[in-house]
Design a protein around this motif. Sequence first.
Motif, short mmCIF file in Angstrom:
data_model
loop_
_atom_site.label_atom_id
_atom_site.label_comp_id
_atom_site.label_asym_id
_atom_site.label_seq_id
_atom_site.Cartn_x
_atom_site.Cartn_y
_atom_site.Cartn_z
N ALA A 57 42.96 142.11 27.83
CA ALA A 57 43.29 140.73 27.42
C ALA A 57 42.52 139.74 28.30
O ALA A 57 41.97 138.75 27.80
CB ALA A 57 44.80 140.50 27.54
N MET A 58 42.44 140.03 29.61
CA MET A 58 41.70 139.12 30.50
C MET A 58 40.21 139.13 30.16
O MET A 58 39.58 138.08 30.10
CB MET A 58 41.93 139.51 31.96
CG MET A 58 43.37 139.26 32.40
SD MET A 58 43.62 139.26 34.18
CE MET A 58 42.98 140.82 34.66
N ASP A 59 39.68 140.33 29.90
CA ASP A 59 38.27 140.43 29.53
C ASP A 59 38.00 139.63 28.26
O ASP A 59 36.99 138.95 28.13
CB ASP A 59 37.86 141.89 29.30
CG ASP A 59 37.85 142.70 30.60
OD1 ASP A 59 37.92 142.07 31.67
OD2 ASP A 59 37.79 143.95 30.51
N ALA A 60 38.95 139.71 27.32
CA ALA A 60 38.76 139.01 26.03
C ALA A 60 38.72 137.50 26.26
O ALA A 60 37.89 136.80 25.66
CB ALA A 60 39.88 139.40 25.07
N ILE A 61 39.56 137.01 27.15
CA ILE A 61 39.55 135.57 27.44
C ILE A 61 38.21 135.18 28.07
O ILE A 61 37.57 134.22 27.67
CB ILE A 61 40.72 135.19 28.38
CG1 ILE A 61 42.06 135.34 27.64
CG2 ILE A 61 40.57 133.75 28.91
CD1 ILE A 61 43.30 135.17 28.50
N LEU A 62 37.78 136.01 29.03
CA LEU A 62 36.55 135.66 29.77
C LEU A 62 35.29 135.81 28.91
O LEU A 62 34.28 135.19 29.20
CB LEU A 62 36.45 136.54 31.03
CG LEU A 62 37.54 136.26 32.08
CD1 LEU A 62 37.51 137.28 33.20
CD2 LEU A 62 37.40 134.84 32.65
N THR A 63 35.37 136.65 27.89
CA THR A 63 34.17 136.83 27.05
C THR A 63 34.26 136.03 25.75
O THR A 63 33.54 136.28 24.80
CB THR A 63 33.92 138.32 26.74
OG1 THR A 63 35.12 138.86 26.12
CG2 THR A 63 33.62 139.12 27.99
N GLY A 64 35.17 135.07 25.73
CA GLY A 64 35.15 134.10 24.63
C GLY A 64 35.91 134.49 23.37
O GLY A 64 35.68 133.90 22.31
N GLN A 65 36.84 135.46 23.48
CA GLN A 65 37.61 135.83 22.28
C GLN A 65 38.84 134.91 22.17
O GLN A 65 39.97 135.37 22.14
CB GLN A 65 38.08 137.28 22.36
CG GLN A 65 37.06 138.29 22.79
CD GLN A 65 35.98 138.48 21.74
OE1 GLN A 65 36.25 138.40 20.54
NE2 GLN A 65 34.76 138.68 22.17
N ASN A 66 38.55 133.61 22.13
CA ASN A 66 39.65 132.65 22.23
C ASN A 66 39.86 131.83 20.96
O ASN A 66 40.56 130.81 20.99
CB ASN A 66 39.41 131.73 23.42
CG ASN A 66 39.37 132.50 24.72
OD1 ASN A 66 40.32 133.21 25.04
ND2 ASN A 66 38.27 132.44 25.43
N ILE A 67 39.24 132.25 19.90
CA ILE A 67 39.36 131.49 18.65
C ILE A 67 40.23 132.24 17.64
O ILE A 67 40.53 133.42 17.83
CB ILE A 67 37.97 131.20 18.04
CG1 ILE A 67 37.21 132.51 17.85
CG2 ILE A 67 37.19 130.23 18.94
CD1 ILE A 67 35.91 132.35 17.08
N TYR A 68 40.61 131.52 16.56
CA TYR A 68 41.42 132.15 15.51
C TYR A 68 40.82 133.49 15.10
O TYR A 68 39.60 133.65 15.04
CB TYR A 68 41.44 131.29 14.24
CG TYR A 68 42.02 129.91 14.39
CD1 TYR A 68 43.21 129.69 15.08
CD2 TYR A 68 41.38 128.83 13.79
CE1 TYR A 68 43.75 128.41 15.17
CE2 TYR A 68 41.92 127.55 13.87
CZ TYR A 68 43.10 127.34 14.57
OH TYR A 68 43.62 126.09 14.66
N THR A 69 41.70 134.43 14.76
CA THR A 69 41.22 135.69 14.19
C THR A 69 41.48 135.66 12.69
O THR A 69 42.06 134.70 12.18
CB THR A 69 41.96 136.90 14.80
OG1 THR A 69 43.33 136.87 14.36
CG2 THR A 69 41.91 136.89 16.31
N ARG A 70 41.09 136.73 12.02
CA ARG A 70 41.50 136.90 10.61
C ARG A 70 43.00 136.77 10.54
O ARG A 70 43.70 137.13 11.48
CB ARG A 70 41.12 138.31 10.14
CG ARG A 70 39.86 138.37 9.32
CD ARG A 70 39.50 139.80 9.09
NE ARG A 70 40.51 140.53 8.28
CZ ARG A 70 40.22 141.54 7.49
NH1 ARG A 70 38.97 141.95 7.36
NH2 ARG A 70 41.17 142.18 6.82
N LEU A 71 43.53 136.31 9.41
CA LEU A 71 44.97 136.08 9.39
C LEU A 71 45.78 137.37 9.55
O LEU A 71 46.92 137.34 10.01
CB LEU A 71 45.40 135.27 8.16
CG LEU A 71 45.52 135.90 6.78
CD1 LEU A 71 46.87 136.59 6.61
CD2 LEU A 71 45.37 134.84 5.72
N ASP A 72 45.18 138.51 9.21
CA ASP A 72 45.94 139.76 9.37
C ASP A 72 45.64 140.46 10.70
O ASP A 72 46.14 141.55 10.96
CB ASP A 72 45.70 140.72 8.19
CG ASP A 72 44.23 141.02 7.95
OD1 ASP A 72 43.39 140.40 8.63
OD2 ASP A 72 43.92 141.86 7.09
#
Length: 399
Positions: A57-72
């Motif tokens: 989860a921390m890696d995802a924040i630091l690598t920019g995975q901070n936007i909306y995902t697919r609704l599912d």
Amino acid sequence: MSTTTATPASLHLSNLAPTFSQSEIRAMNVACTTVGGINLAQGVCDTDPPTPVVQAAMDAILTGQNIYTRLDGITALREGIAQKLASFNKLHVDPHSQVLVTSGATGAFYCTLQALLNPGDELLIFEPFYGYHLLTIRAQGLKANTVPLHAPEYSLDMDRLRAALTPRTRALVLNTPANPSGKVFSLAELEQIAAFAIEHDLFVITDEMYEYFLYDGAQHLSIAALPGMMERTITISGFSKTFSVTGWRLGYLAADPRWIPAIGNFHDLTYICAPAPLQHGAAAGLLQLPPSFYTDLAAEYQAKRDKVCAALTKAGLTPSVPDGAYYILADATSVPGANAKQKARTLLAQIGIATVAGSAFFSTDEQGRNAGDNLLRICYAKKDEELTEACQRLESYRG
Ligand SMILES: Cc1ncc(COP(=O)(O)O)c(C=O)c1O
């Protein structure tokens, strides 16, 4: 230029709003904080989350995975969930059309009701029930008909189930392992419920949040895996409890492809998607944690259960020993108080332990009688140091 001023008469709450008050669990949390007590009331699960889950989860924040995902939800997580459902729950689902990642099991349950039921429809719900299930049903203008289970084993009584059915019944709510009773429904019971649901053409909405919290060899079975049940069952679970991340708000459901788009649309309207970086954390957990993680979890909680049950017995608060989940219903006859709410407050005042009044999990009849009025619910999802202190206080209790 004319201005319109709203009259006081147009400024009012909805018809439903006044019927909902702060739940008893939250009230006890507040009371517990005020006296600096040990909180065995809410199922917050304050043990540490597994490292791979947090790291991803921390890696995802630091690598920019901070936007909306697919609704599912992200593909890796839906695929991980589908694999887990196949191996653990014996449910074979397509990750692209039969899985919806949600904002907690709570979001999954809410949106399921919105998508599948109409105001006035009725649902069957076993008692003792999880309060959010009942309140969510009511919040949507639906009616819950309770079906009491037989204490102290909380066994199924088909006559009671049949008696609660009406021509407006469209769904049955199941929770296994159950909060607050710790009941784990057996294969024979699930088969009877499944036959009943098929006979009366009901949806089954099953909340399996505590599926890994199993004791003394109890086995978790998913009703959707029984013959003829997949098309009518919405299987809900999540990561709050298994990964100790109640604040992440991450859950999911699996269902027939006919129901997923509508449930997903309602979820989209409220949440758009589940928290993006945290989805990566859960996906890593599913992929990386070995089977021993889950068996160790059950063993760790069984030890907590045994410790608390022993302390309750010494205190004269006889426990119904749970087979699953992480709550105990204990007999509070010896605690002073006219009802369970008063008894919970007595215990908090006397030994600084917060519990929840058993009445929060049972319906009250027209004479004001409530089958939970002599019960207290104790949550043992706590770190060992705190649990040890809580047990010492309980053992010192002389009602
Ligand atoms: C039976 C049950 N379902 C769902 C939840 C909440 O799940 P989530 O945190 O995924 O919304 C709880 C939390 O106590 C619960 O006991």
